[in-house]
Design a protein around this motif. Structure first.
Motif, PDB file in Angstrom:
ATOM      1  N   GLY A  12       2.665  64.509  32.176  1.00 28.21           N
ATOM      2  CA  GLY A  12       2.486  65.565  31.177  1.00 28.21           C
ATOM      3  C   GLY A  12       1.548  66.690  31.569  1.00 28.21           C
ATOM      4  O   GLY A  12       0.959  67.330  30.702  1.00 28.21           O
ATOM      5  N   SER A  13       1.456  66.953  32.863  1.00 21.68           N
ATOM      6  CA  SER A  13       0.512  67.993  33.301  1.00 21.68           C
ATOM      7  C   SER A  13       0.991  69.405  32.991  1.00 21.68           C
ATOM      8  O   SER A  13       0.180  70.325  32.885  1.00 21.68           O
ATOM      9  N   GLY A  14       2.292  69.596  32.907  1.00 22.00           N
ATOM     10  CA  GLY A  14       2.827  70.881  32.464  1.00 22.00           C
ATOM     11  C   GLY A  14       3.079  71.924  33.526  1.00 22.00           C
ATOM     12  O   GLY A  14       3.536  73.025  33.214  1.00 22.00           O
ATOM     13  N   GLN A  15       2.821  71.628  34.793  1.00 21.23           N
ATOM     14  CA  GLN A  15       3.069  72.637  35.844  1.00 21.23           C
ATOM     15  C   GLN A  15       4.529  73.087  35.856  1.00 21.23           C
ATOM     16  O   GLN A  15       4.817  74.259  36.067  1.00 21.23           O
ATOM     17  N   VAL A  32       8.160  65.775  30.367  1.00 17.98           N
ATOM     18  CA  VAL A  32       9.098  66.801  30.816  1.00 17.98           C
ATOM     19  C   VAL A  32      10.472  66.672  30.143  1.00 17.98           C
ATOM     20  O   VAL A  32      10.980  65.576  29.919  1.00 17.98           O
ATOM     21  N   THR A  58       7.826  63.686  39.927  1.00 21.83           N
ATOM     22  CA  THR A  58       8.796  63.284  38.913  1.00 21.83           C
ATOM     23  C   THR A  58      10.129  64.001  39.055  1.00 21.83           C
ATOM     24  O   THR A  58      11.151  63.495  38.608  1.00 21.83           O
ATOM     25  N   ILE A  59      10.102  65.173  39.681  1.00 21.82           N
ATOM     26  CA  ILE A  59      11.282  66.053  39.688  1.00 21.82           C
ATOM     27  C   ILE A  59      12.054  65.907  40.992  1.00 21.82           C
ATOM     28  O   ILE A  59      11.472  66.009  42.074  1.00 21.82           O
TER      29      ILE A  59
HETATM   30  S1  SF4 Z   1       7.363  66.625  35.426  1.00 20.24           S
HETATM   31 FE1  SF4 Z   1       5.527  66.726  36.688  1.00 20.24          FE
HETATM   32  S2  SF4 Z   1       4.778  68.833  36.457  1.00 20.24           S
HETATM   33 FE2  SF4 Z   1       6.218  68.438  34.771  1.00 20.24          FE
HETATM   34  S3  SF4 Z   1       4.953  67.751  33.064  1.00 20.24           S
HETATM   35 FE3  SF4 Z   1       5.653  65.920  34.167  1.00 20.24          FE
HETATM   36  S4  SF4 Z   1       4.044  65.467  35.632  1.00 20.24           S
HETATM   37 FE4  SF4 Z   1       3.716  67.562  34.945  1.00 20.24          FE
END
Ligand code: SF4
Length: 63
Positions: A12-15, A32, A58-59
């Motif tokens: 949930g860091s939001g980058q 995400v 995660t992506i």
């Molecule tokens: S997918 Fe990665 S960058 Fe995006 S909110 Fe989750 S941890 Fe953060």
């Protein structure tokens, strides 16, 4: 290009939502959400940057 995520790993860091808001958002818990699984080619650079900078890897971007 196809974009997938493993939400179990998201911290949930939001980058992603900040770097590529056309493709990524966050739910109420901050996890995400993929808005476009097959984004247009002009979004590719931002999507790759988001994937590279995701702290929990995660992506996934394929194709
Ligand atoms: S997918 Fe990665 S960058 Fe995006 S909110 Fe989750 S941890 Fe953060």
């Amino acid at each position: 290009m196809r974009v997938t995520t493993d939400r179990d790993r998201c911290v949930g860091s939001g980058q992603c939502a900040m770097l590529s808001p056309e493709v990524f958002d966050q739910d109420d818990d901050g996890l995400v959400l993929v808005l476009q699984e097959r984004p247009a080619a002009e979004l590719l650079e931002d999507v790759h940057r988001a994937a590279d900078l995701c702290p929990s890897r995660t992506i996934q971007v394929t194709g």
